[in-house]
Design an enzyme around this catalytic site. Structure first.
Site, PDB file in Angstrom:
ATOM      1  N   HIS A  41      -7.291 -10.805  -0.358  1.00 41.10           N
ATOM      2  CA  HIS A  41      -6.559 -10.395   0.849  1.00 41.10           C
ATOM      3  C   HIS A  41      -7.256 -11.010   2.066  1.00 41.10           C
ATOM      4  O   HIS A  41      -8.209 -10.456   2.602  1.00 41.10           O
ATOM      5  CB  HIS A  41      -6.537  -8.874   0.948  1.00 41.10           C
ATOM      6  CG  HIS A  41      -5.513  -8.340   1.905  1.00 41.10           C
ATOM      7  ND1 HIS A  41      -4.911  -9.120   2.876  1.00 41.10           N
ATOM      8  CD2 HIS A  41      -4.975  -7.096   2.039  1.00 41.10           C
ATOM      9  CE1 HIS A  41      -4.058  -8.373   3.558  1.00 41.10           C
ATOM     10  NE2 HIS A  41      -4.071  -7.147   3.075  1.00 41.10           N
ATOM     11  N   ARG A  97      -4.133 -14.748  -0.008  1.00 37.47           N
ATOM     12  CA  ARG A  97      -3.078 -14.448   0.981  1.00 37.47           C
ATOM     13  C   ARG A  97      -3.615 -14.640   2.396  1.00 37.47           C
ATOM     14  O   ARG A  97      -4.706 -14.163   2.716  1.00 37.47           O
ATOM     15  CB  ARG A  97      -2.595 -13.004   0.822  1.00 37.47           C
ATOM     16  CG  ARG A  97      -1.366 -12.722   1.683  1.00 37.47           C
ATOM     17  CD  ARG A  97      -0.803 -11.326   1.466  1.00 37.47           C
ATOM     18  NE  ARG A  97       0.647 -11.389   1.388  1.00 37.47           N
ATOM     19  CZ  ARG A  97       1.482 -10.451   1.829  1.00 37.47           C
ATOM     20  NH1 ARG A  97       1.015  -9.345   2.363  1.00 37.47           N
ATOM     21  NH2 ARG A  97       2.782 -10.583   1.726  1.00 37.47           N
ATOM     22  N   ASN A 102      -2.600  -5.355  12.916  1.00 36.97           N
ATOM     23  CA  ASN A 102      -3.860  -4.648  13.113  1.00 36.97           C
ATOM     24  C   ASN A 102      -4.656  -5.165  14.302  1.00 36.97           C
ATOM     25  O   ASN A 102      -5.894  -5.221  14.277  1.00 36.97           O
ATOM     26  CB  ASN A 102      -4.694  -4.655  11.824  1.00 36.97           C
ATOM     27  CG  ASN A 102      -4.109  -3.713  10.792  1.00 36.97           C
ATOM     28  OD1 ASN A 102      -3.840  -2.550  11.096  1.00 36.97           O
ATOM     29  ND2 ASN A 102      -3.874  -4.203   9.594  1.00 36.97           N
ATOM     30  N   THR A 138       0.840  -1.198   0.000  1.00 34.50           N
ATOM     31  CA  THR A 138       0.000   0.000   0.000  1.00 34.50           C
ATOM     32  C   THR A 138       0.875   1.246   0.000  1.00 34.50           C
ATOM     33  O   THR A 138       1.795   1.364   0.802  1.00 34.50           O
ATOM     34  CB  THR A 138      -0.917  -0.035   1.244  1.00 34.50           C
ATOM     35  OG1 THR A 138      -1.879  -1.066   1.037  1.00 34.50           O
ATOM     36  CG2 THR A 138      -1.617   1.282   1.479  1.00 34.50           C
ATOM     37  N   GLN A 154      -4.423  -7.242  -5.704  1.00 35.26           N
ATOM     38  CA  GLN A 154      -4.871  -7.730  -4.398  1.00 35.26           C
ATOM     39  C   GLN A 154      -6.184  -7.032  -4.033  1.00 35.26           C
ATOM     40  O   GLN A 154      -6.243  -5.807  -3.941  1.00 35.26           O
ATOM     41  CB  GLN A 154      -3.821  -7.458  -3.307  1.00 35.26           C
ATOM     42  CG  GLN A 154      -4.212  -8.150  -1.997  1.00 35.26           C
ATOM     43  CD  GLN A 154      -3.338  -7.787  -0.823  1.00 35.26           C
ATOM     44  OE1 GLN A 154      -3.081  -6.615  -0.574  1.00 35.26           O
ATOM     45  NE2 GLN A 154      -2.887  -8.779  -0.075  1.00 35.26           N
ATOM     46  N   ASN A 205      -3.562 -10.095   7.543  1.00 28.62           N
ATOM     47  CA  ASN A 205      -3.217  -8.815   8.188  1.00 28.62           C
ATOM     48  C   ASN A 205      -4.347  -8.108   8.926  1.00 28.62           C
ATOM     49  O   ASN A 205      -4.372  -6.883   9.010  1.00 28.62           O
ATOM     50  CB  ASN A 205      -2.592  -7.863   7.150  1.00 28.62           C
ATOM     51  CG  ASN A 205      -1.265  -8.399   6.647  1.00 28.62           C
ATOM     52  OD1 ASN A 205      -0.703  -9.309   7.250  1.00 28.62           O
ATOM     53  ND2 ASN A 205      -0.776  -7.851   5.550  1.00 28.62           N
ATOM     54  N   GLY A 244       8.796  -7.642  -0.096  1.00 31.65           N
ATOM     55  CA  GLY A 244       8.034  -6.417   0.072  1.00 31.65           C
ATOM     56  C   GLY A 244       8.924  -5.194   0.079  1.00 31.65           C
ATOM     57  O   GLY A 244       9.141  -4.540  -0.952  1.00 31.65           O
ATOM     58  N   ARG A 245       9.490  -4.896   1.253  1.00 31.87           N
ATOM     59  CA  ARG A 245      10.257  -3.653   1.414  1.00 31.87           C
ATOM     60  C   ARG A 245      11.391  -3.532   0.406  1.00 31.87           C
ATOM     61  O   ARG A 245      11.676  -2.437  -0.078  1.00 31.87           O
ATOM     62  CB  ARG A 245      10.758  -3.562   2.853  1.00 31.87           C
ATOM     63  CG  ARG A 245       9.622  -3.266   3.831  1.00 31.87           C
ATOM     64  CD  ARG A 245       9.949  -3.634   5.255  1.00 31.87           C
ATOM     65  NE  ARG A 245      10.031  -5.073   5.445  1.00 31.87           N
ATOM     66  CZ  ARG A 245      10.184  -5.672   6.617  1.00 31.87           C
ATOM     67  NH1 ARG A 245      10.278  -4.937   7.710  1.00 31.87           N
ATOM     68  NH2 ARG A 245      10.241  -6.989   6.712  1.00 31.87           N
ATOM     69  N   TYR A 271      -7.574  -7.730   8.308  1.00 25.36           N
ATOM     70  CA  TYR A 271      -8.677  -7.087   7.587  1.00 25.36           C
ATOM     71  C   TYR A 271      -9.921  -8.002   7.583  1.00 25.36           C
ATOM     72  O   TYR A 271      -9.920  -9.059   8.204  1.00 25.36           O
ATOM     73  CB  TYR A 271      -8.219  -6.673   6.177  1.00 25.36           C
ATOM     74  CG  TYR A 271      -7.103  -5.650   6.282  1.00 25.36           C
ATOM     75  CD1 TYR A 271      -7.354  -4.390   6.833  1.00 25.36           C
ATOM     76  CD2 TYR A 271      -5.797  -5.957   5.924  1.00 25.36           C
ATOM     77  CE1 TYR A 271      -6.333  -3.459   6.995  1.00 25.36           C
ATOM     78  CE2 TYR A 271      -4.767  -5.028   6.087  1.00 25.36           C
ATOM     79  CZ  TYR A 271      -5.052  -3.781   6.620  1.00 25.36           C
ATOM     80  OH  TYR A 271      -4.045  -2.869   6.799  1.00 25.36           O
TER      81      TYR A 271
HETATM   82  C1  LIG Z   1       4.628   0.111   3.050  1.00 25.41           C
HETATM   83  C2  LIG Z   1       3.998  -1.257   3.197  1.00 25.41           C
HETATM   84  C3  LIG Z   1       2.733  -1.477   2.692  1.00 25.41           C
HETATM   85  C4  LIG Z   1       2.136  -2.747   2.764  1.00 25.41           C
HETATM   86  N1  LIG Z   1       0.910  -2.957   2.185  1.00 25.41           N
HETATM   87  C5  LIG Z   1       0.379  -4.198   2.147  1.00 25.41           C
HETATM   88  C6  LIG Z   1      -0.824  -4.459   1.433  1.00 25.41           C
HETATM   89  O1  LIG Z   1      -1.409  -3.582   0.793  1.00 25.41           O
HETATM   90  N2  LIG Z   1      -1.314  -5.723   1.457  1.00 25.41           N
HETATM   91  C7  LIG Z   1      -0.684  -6.742   2.149  1.00 25.41           C
HETATM   92  O2  LIG Z   1      -1.182  -7.873   2.141  1.00 25.41           O
HETATM   93  N3  LIG Z   1       0.481  -6.521   2.796  1.00 25.41           N
HETATM   94  C8  LIG Z   1       1.027  -5.296   2.795  1.00 25.41           C
HETATM   95  N4  LIG Z   1       2.243  -5.082   3.403  1.00 25.41           N
HETATM   96  C9  LIG Z   1       3.013  -6.251   3.912  1.00 25.41           C
HETATM   97  C10 LIG Z   1       3.982  -6.749   2.836  1.00 25.41           C
HETATM   98  O3  LIG Z   1       3.289  -7.291   1.718  1.00 25.41           O
HETATM   99  C11 LIG Z   1       4.900  -7.861   3.377  1.00 25.41           C
HETATM  100  O4  LIG Z   1       4.102  -8.898   3.905  1.00 25.41           O
HETATM  101  C12 LIG Z   1       5.857  -7.362   4.451  1.00 25.41           C
HETATM  102  O5  LIG Z   1       6.517  -6.164   4.047  1.00 25.41           O
HETATM  103  C13 LIG Z   1       6.900  -8.447   4.786  1.00 25.41           C
HETATM  104  O6  LIG Z   1       7.676  -8.750   3.641  1.00 25.41           O
HETATM  105  P1  LIG Z   1       9.199  -8.201   3.505  1.00 25.41           P
HETATM  106  O7  LIG Z   1       9.924  -8.703   4.731  1.00 25.41           O
HETATM  107  O8  LIG Z   1       9.731  -8.813   2.242  1.00 25.41           O
HETATM  108  O9  LIG Z   1       9.142  -6.704   3.477  1.00 25.41           O
HETATM  109  C14 LIG Z   1       2.842  -3.809   3.391  1.00 25.41           C
HETATM  110  C15 LIG Z   1       4.124  -3.576   3.916  1.00 25.41           C
HETATM  111  C16 LIG Z   1       4.696  -2.321   3.822  1.00 25.41           C
HETATM  112  C17 LIG Z   1       6.103  -2.112   4.361  1.00 25.41           C
END
Ligand SMILES: Cc1cc2nc3c(=O)[nH]c(=O)nc-3n(C[C@H](O)[C@H](O)[C@H](O)COP(=O)(O)O)c2cc1C
Length: 364
Positions: free
Chosen positions: A176, A228, A236, A27, A100, A179, A317-318, A181
């Site tokens: 989704h 997912r 949350n 997001t 998603q 997390n 992700g990051r 939701y």
């Molecule tokens: C800025 C940000 C936004 C995220 N938005 C979503 C999202 O929209 N949907 C979701 O399922 N997870 C979201 N996540 C979680 C990531 O998809 C991911 O699960 C999390 O960053 C762990 O993966 P990583 O260690 O590779 O970063 C978000 C994480 C971050 C940092």
């Protein structure tokens, strides 16, 4: 042990992915008027198109499904047309992209809800967490419990959004179910105190996720439908007293639906992988199709888990926020860009489409 590498093509349903590296849903709160993807979204996603698969930021299936400011939707014609620019740009670079689909449930604020109404939830229990609204972070609002006769409408909102996704050119959709939701609020008993067919037993708490997934698979095909989940994540403000039997059941049912992938956040989302004792290998072995792993992976851990047969695909992700050419850098052992935490949520091009590739950096 196998010799498979992350950088070889992978067959996902009817799609061929260029590699096993997936961009996780992220997001970024940059949608424009009408909650249409921002003018920069096509650039942002296409910069990352060398991933085997991109999964978009969470995208609401209705106005009620929104919980944060400036997140995109997929329930109006303008939103479909906005997303079409994104899918065209990604496909022009040979990429693959799923959207998603989410409903935030209780993780919302009255200022984001139609008519200033209370957000909806399985039960009227307020989450101890904040949302991003009015350009800052604020406590989520007190929710109201959904009535039984409202649930078919929510299933239908997901189904319609999936149809809209195909109209917008997506290769598929990810439900989704993670997390904290709405769909996870039903699954986890810390948020669900219902006494009807959607609360209480493991089967009842799984019902809404399974109905949504079945409706989408029927609408667009199981081979274009992924889900997912985050069995032990406290994201949350959610909790679950019995995650292992709960998710063993869910995964058996998802497998029977024939969906193309199961996307599992292993541990606390963005936090420790070992937040709770949980047997993720059991989910992997219960699910017949592709297992997509996420959370805290780097190249070494992904390679180790691939070789051990623990997962087929790996979502980052990051790392994908800061490093558009993540696949090339991992393949060549190059360092990643540093992440700017101040530009994650909201804003414009800065911190969104201006992270350099290795080629950009060496040209300077
Ligand atoms: C800025 C940000 C936004 C995220 N938005 C979503 C999202 O929209 N949907 C979701 O399922 N997870 C979201 N996540 C979680 C990531 O998809 C991911 O699960 C999390 O960053 C762990 O993966 P990583 O260690 O590779 O970063 C978000 C994480 C971050 C940092």
């Amino acid at each position: 042990m196998t010799d498979k590498t992350l950088f070889e093509p992978y067959t996902l349903g009817s799609l061929t992915l260029a590699n096993r590296i997936v961009m996780a849903p992220l997001t970024r709160n940059r949608a424009g008027a009408g909650l249409v993807p921002s003018e920069h979204a096509a650039t942002y996603y296409s910069q990352r198109a060398s991933a085997g698969l991109l999964i978009t930021e969470a995208t609401q299936v209705s106005a009620q499904a929104q919980g944060y400011q400036d997140t995109p939707g997929l329930y109006t014609q303008a939103q479909i047309e906005g997303w079409r620019k994104v899918t065209d740009a990604v496909h022009a670079k040979g990429g693959r992209i799923f959207v998603q689909l989410w409903h935030v449930g209780r993780i919302s604020h009255i200022d984001l809800q139609p008519n200033g109404d209370a957000p909806v939830a399985p039960s009227a229990i307020r989450a101890q967490t904040k949302t991003f609204v009015n350009n800052g972070f604020a406590d989520v609002s007190e929710p109201r419990a959904l009535t039984l006769d409202e649930l078919p409408g929510i299933v239908d909102d997901f189904r319609q959004a999936a149809a809209n996704a195909i109209a917008a050119g997506f290769d598929g959709v990810e439900v989704h179910g993670a997390n904290g939701y709405l769909l996870e609020q039903f699954i986890k008993d810390g948020a669900n105190l219902r006494t009807d067919a959607y609360g209480g037993s493991i089967e009842n708490r799984a019902r809404l996720l399974l109905e949504v997934t079945a409706a989408i698979a029927k609408e667009i095909g199981a081979d274009r439908t992924g889900v997912r989940i985050s069995p032990v994540s406290p994201a949350n403000g959610i909790s679950c007293s019995d995650p292992q039997p709960q998710y063993d059941y869910i995964v058996d049912q998802l497998s029977a639906l024939g969906i193309v992938y199961l996307h599992v956040v292993e541990g606390a989302t963005g936090g420790p992988r070992d937040v709770a004792l949980f047997d993720f290998d059991a989910l992997r072995s219960r699910f017949q199709n592709t297992y997509l792993a996420n959370n805290g992976y780097d190249l070494e851990l992904a390679n180790a888990h691939l070789k051990a047969g623990k997962a087929d695909l790996f979502a980052f992700g990051r790392a994908f926020i800061s490093t558009p050419d993540l696949v090339e850098r991992l393949e060549n052992g190059a360092p990643l860009n540093a992440l700017d935490p101040t530009t994650l949520y909201g804003g414009g091009a800065k911190g969104y489409i201006d992270y350099p590739t290795l080629a950009d950096s060496s040209a300077q």
